[in-house]
Motif scaffolding. Structure first.
Motif, PDB file in Angstrom:
ATOM      1  N   ALA A  51       0.815  -1.220   0.000  1.00 49.15           N
ATOM      2  CA  ALA A  51       0.000   0.000   0.000  1.00 49.15           C
ATOM      3  C   ALA A  51       0.847   1.268   0.000  1.00 49.15           C
ATOM      4  CB  ALA A  51      -0.943   0.011   1.193  1.00 49.15           C
ATOM      5  N   THR A  52       2.054   1.177   0.515  1.00 49.86           N
ATOM      6  CA  THR A  52       2.903   2.367   0.572  1.00 49.86           C
ATOM      7  C   THR A  52       3.322   2.849  -0.811  1.00 49.86           C
ATOM      8  OG1 THR A  52       4.989   1.147   0.774  1.00 49.86           O
ATOM      9  CG2 THR A  52       3.801   1.648   2.813  1.00 49.86           C
ATOM     10  N   PHE A  53       3.160   2.013  -1.831  1.00 49.60           N
ATOM     11  CA  PHE A  53       3.523   2.396  -3.191  1.00 49.60           C
ATOM     12  C   PHE A  53       2.366   3.014  -3.971  1.00 49.60           C
ATOM     13  CE2 PHE A  53       6.549  -0.973  -2.042  1.00 49.60           C
ATOM     14  CZ  PHE A  53       7.732  -0.277  -2.238  1.00 49.60           C
ATOM     15  N   GLN A  54       1.183   3.073  -3.363  1.00 47.85           N
ATOM     16  CA  GLN A  54       0.047   3.705  -4.035  1.00 47.85           C
ATOM     17  C   GLN A  54       0.340   5.187  -4.257  1.00 47.85           C
ATOM     18  OE1 GLN A  54      -2.729   2.796  -5.432  1.00 47.85           O
ATOM     19  NE2 GLN A  54      -3.034   0.703  -4.728  1.00 47.85           N
ATOM     20  N   PRO A  55      -0.075   5.736  -5.400  1.00 50.64           N
ATOM     21  CA  PRO A  55       0.215   7.137  -5.686  1.00 50.64           C
ATOM     22  C   PRO A  55      -0.534   8.127  -4.789  1.00 50.64           C
ATOM     23  CG  PRO A  55      -0.883   6.070  -7.573  1.00 50.64           C
ATOM     24  CD  PRO A  55      -0.648   5.028  -6.542  1.00 50.64           C
ATOM     25  N   ASP A  56      -1.695   7.763  -4.286  1.00 47.78           N
ATOM     26  CA  ASP A  56      -2.449   8.659  -3.398  1.00 47.78           C
ATOM     27  C   ASP A  56      -1.784   8.682  -2.029  1.00 47.78           C
ATOM     28  OD1 ASP A  56      -4.598   9.386  -1.372  1.00 47.78           O
ATOM     29  OD2 ASP A  56      -5.694   9.701  -3.241  1.00 47.78           O
ATOM     30  N   PRO A  57      -1.601   9.853  -1.420  1.00 46.58           N
ATOM     31  CA  PRO A  57      -0.883   9.928  -0.152  1.00 46.58           C
ATOM     32  C   PRO A  57      -1.745   9.641   1.086  1.00 46.58           C
ATOM     33  CG  PRO A  57      -1.430  12.130  -0.866  1.00 46.58           C
ATOM     34  CD  PRO A  57      -1.892  11.185  -1.962  1.00 46.58           C
ATOM     35  N   ASN A  58      -3.027   9.390   0.919  1.00 43.50           N
ATOM     36  CA  ASN A  58      -3.940   9.258   2.060  1.00 43.50           C
ATOM     37  C   ASN A  58      -4.162   7.797   2.440  1.00 43.50           C
ATOM     38  OD1 ASN A  58      -4.760  12.154   2.315  1.00 43.50           O
ATOM     39  ND2 ASN A  58      -5.325  11.778   0.188  1.00 43.50           N
ATOM     40  N   PHE A  59      -3.590   7.403   3.569  1.00 44.65           N
ATOM     41  CA  PHE A  59      -3.675   6.022   4.031  1.00 44.65           C
ATOM     42  C   PHE A  59      -5.122   5.566   4.169  1.00 44.65           C
ATOM     43  CE2 PHE A  59      -4.212   3.079   7.609  1.00 44.65           C
ATOM     44  CZ  PHE A  59      -3.467   2.012   7.153  1.00 44.65           C
ATOM     45  N   GLY A  60      -5.958   6.402   4.786  1.00 46.04           N
ATOM     46  CA  GLY A  60      -7.349   6.024   5.007  1.00 46.04           C
ATOM     47  C   GLY A  60      -8.092   5.750   3.713  1.00 46.04           C
ATOM     48  N   ARG A  61      -7.859   6.578   2.708  1.00 42.55           N
ATOM     49  CA  ARG A  61      -8.507   6.386   1.411  1.00 42.55           C
ATOM     50  C   ARG A  61      -8.038   5.093   0.752  1.00 42.55           C
ATOM     51  NH1 ARG A  61      -7.688  11.291  -1.765  1.00 42.55           N
ATOM     52  NH2 ARG A  61      -9.520  12.002  -0.642  1.00 42.55           N
ATOM     53  N   ILE A  62      -6.747   4.866   0.806  1.00 48.48           N
ATOM     54  CA  ILE A  62      -6.190   3.657   0.174  1.00 48.48           C
ATOM     55  C   ILE A  62      -6.746   2.403   0.847  1.00 48.48           C
ATOM     56  CG2 ILE A  62      -4.049   2.358  -0.198  1.00 48.48           C
ATOM     57  CD1 ILE A  62      -3.299   4.864  -1.510  1.00 48.48           C
ATOM     58  N   LEU A  63      -6.735   2.383   2.171  1.00 47.52           N
ATOM     59  CA  LEU A  63      -7.203   1.196   2.874  1.00 47.52           C
ATOM     60  C   LEU A  63      -8.701   0.988   2.692  1.00 47.52           C
ATOM     61  CD1 LEU A  63      -5.660  -0.934   4.385  1.00 47.52           C
ATOM     62  CD2 LEU A  63      -6.360   0.143   6.513  1.00 47.52           C
ATOM     63  N   ALA A  64      -9.473   2.072   2.679  1.00 48.41           N
ATOM     64  CA  ALA A  64     -10.914   1.950   2.459  1.00 48.41           C
ATOM     65  C   ALA A  64     -11.199   1.383   1.068  1.00 48.41           C
ATOM     66  CB  ALA A  64     -11.586   3.313   2.629  1.00 48.41           C
ATOM     67  N   ALA A  65     -10.519   1.912   0.068  1.00 46.49           N
ATOM     68  CA  ALA A  65     -10.720   1.420  -1.291  1.00 46.49           C
ATOM     69  C   ALA A  65     -10.246  -0.025  -1.416  1.00 46.49           C
ATOM     70  CB  ALA A  65      -9.982   2.305  -2.296  1.00 46.49           C
ATOM     71  N   TYR A  66      -9.144  -0.342  -0.767  1.00 52.49           N
ATOM     72  CA  TYR A  66      -8.630  -1.709  -0.834  1.00 52.49           C
ATOM     73  C   TYR A  66      -9.641  -2.714  -0.282  1.00 52.49           C
ATOM     74  CZ  TYR A  66      -6.209  -5.980   0.103  1.00 52.49           C
ATOM     75  OH  TYR A  66      -5.896  -7.306   0.150  1.00 52.49           O
ATOM     76  N   GLY A  67     -10.454  -2.275   0.678  1.00 49.69           N
ATOM     77  CA  GLY A  67     -11.475  -3.163   1.228  1.00 49.69           C
ATOM     78  C   GLY A  67     -12.359  -3.761   0.137  1.00 49.69           C
ATOM     79  N   GLY A  68     -12.725  -2.951  -0.847  1.00 50.72           N
ATOM     80  CA  GLY A  68     -13.536  -3.450  -1.951  1.00 50.72           C
ATOM     81  C   GLY A  68     -12.776  -4.433  -2.821  1.00 50.72           C
ATOM     82  N   ILE A  69     -11.507  -4.162  -3.019  1.00 45.39           N
ATOM     83  CA  ILE A  69     -10.660  -5.082  -3.782  1.00 45.39           C
ATOM     84  C   ILE A  69     -10.550  -6.414  -3.039  1.00 45.39           C
ATOM     85  CG2 ILE A  69      -8.314  -5.472  -4.671  1.00 45.39           C
ATOM     86  CD1 ILE A  69      -9.765  -3.273  -6.214  1.00 45.39           C
ATOM     87  N   PHE A  70     -10.405  -6.323  -1.726  1.00 46.93           N
ATOM     88  CA  PHE A  70     -10.295  -7.529  -0.913  1.00 46.93           C
ATOM     89  C   PHE A  70     -11.546  -8.397  -1.034  1.00 46.93           C
ATOM     90  CE2 PHE A  70     -10.977  -9.847   3.045  1.00 46.93           C
ATOM     91  CZ  PHE A  70      -9.802 -10.562   3.138  1.00 46.93           C
ATOM     92  N   VAL A  71     -12.713  -7.777  -0.995  1.00 45.94           N
ATOM     93  CA  VAL A  71     -13.967  -8.536  -1.094  1.00 45.94           C
ATOM     94  C   VAL A  71     -14.035  -9.280  -2.431  1.00 45.94           C
ATOM     95  CG1 VAL A  71     -16.478  -8.313  -1.293  1.00 45.94           C
ATOM     96  CG2 VAL A  71     -15.254  -7.072   0.502  1.00 45.94           C
ATOM     97  N   ALA A  72     -13.841  -8.546  -3.520  1.00 44.37           N
ATOM     98  CA  ALA A  72     -13.912  -9.175  -4.851  1.00 44.37           C
ATOM     99  C   ALA A  72     -12.784 -10.181  -5.039  1.00 44.37           C
ATOM    100  CB  ALA A  72     -13.859  -8.099  -5.934  1.00 44.37           C
ATOM    101  N   GLY A  73     -11.595  -9.842  -4.569  1.00 48.09           N
ATOM    102  CA  GLY A  73     -10.454 -10.748  -4.699  1.00 48.09           C
ATOM    103  C   GLY A  73     -10.632 -12.031  -3.908  1.00 48.09           C
ATOM    104  N   SER A  74     -11.244 -11.937  -2.749  1.00 47.48           N
ATOM    105  CA  SER A  74     -11.487 -13.130  -1.941  1.00 47.48           C
ATOM    106  C   SER A  74     -12.432 -14.091  -2.645  1.00 47.48           C
ATOM    107  CB  SER A  74     -12.063 -12.744  -0.577  1.00 47.48           C
ATOM    108  OG  SER A  74     -11.113 -12.013   0.164  1.00 47.48           O
TER     109      SER A  74
END
Length: 111
Positions: A51-74
């Protein structure tokens, strides 16, 4: 190009997190042993860095968005690795999550 890079990083994060959790599951619940668990721990540690390599600097935004990726990826992992067959509600839920990812990460914003 930034969106493509971001999506690739999300996919890598999902592979590391879901794969790591799966390895621990296999090691513990399926009695495959400590090497499987250790591999899972290493993969989960790698996920923490992706996640530290994501271009957006906002941790909360990245982790929140990743949650959706996690659901579909699972669900995708379950289909490919465990032969799980999601029903239409699983698929609709995953689609809603991916729409959320797009809105959170890629909606136009004023600086």
């Amino acid at each position: 190009m930034t969106v493509v890079r971001s999506l690739l990083l999300f996919a890598l994060a999902a592979l590391a997190e879901i794969g790591g959790a799966w390895l621990i599951w296999q090691g513990w619940r399926e009695h495959r042993g400590l090497l499987w668990i250790a591999g899972g721990i290493l993969a989960l540690g790698a996920y923490g860095f992706v996640a530290t390599f994501q271009p957006d600097p906002n941790f909360g935004r990245i982790l929140a968005a990743y949650g959706g990726i996690f659901v579909a990826g699972s669900l995708a992992w379950g289909m490919v690795v465990d032969r799980f067959r999601p029903d239409r509600w699983d698929l609709i839920g995953a689609a809603v999550c991916l729409i959320g990812v797009a809105v959170i990460m890629y909606a136009p914003r004023s600086s």
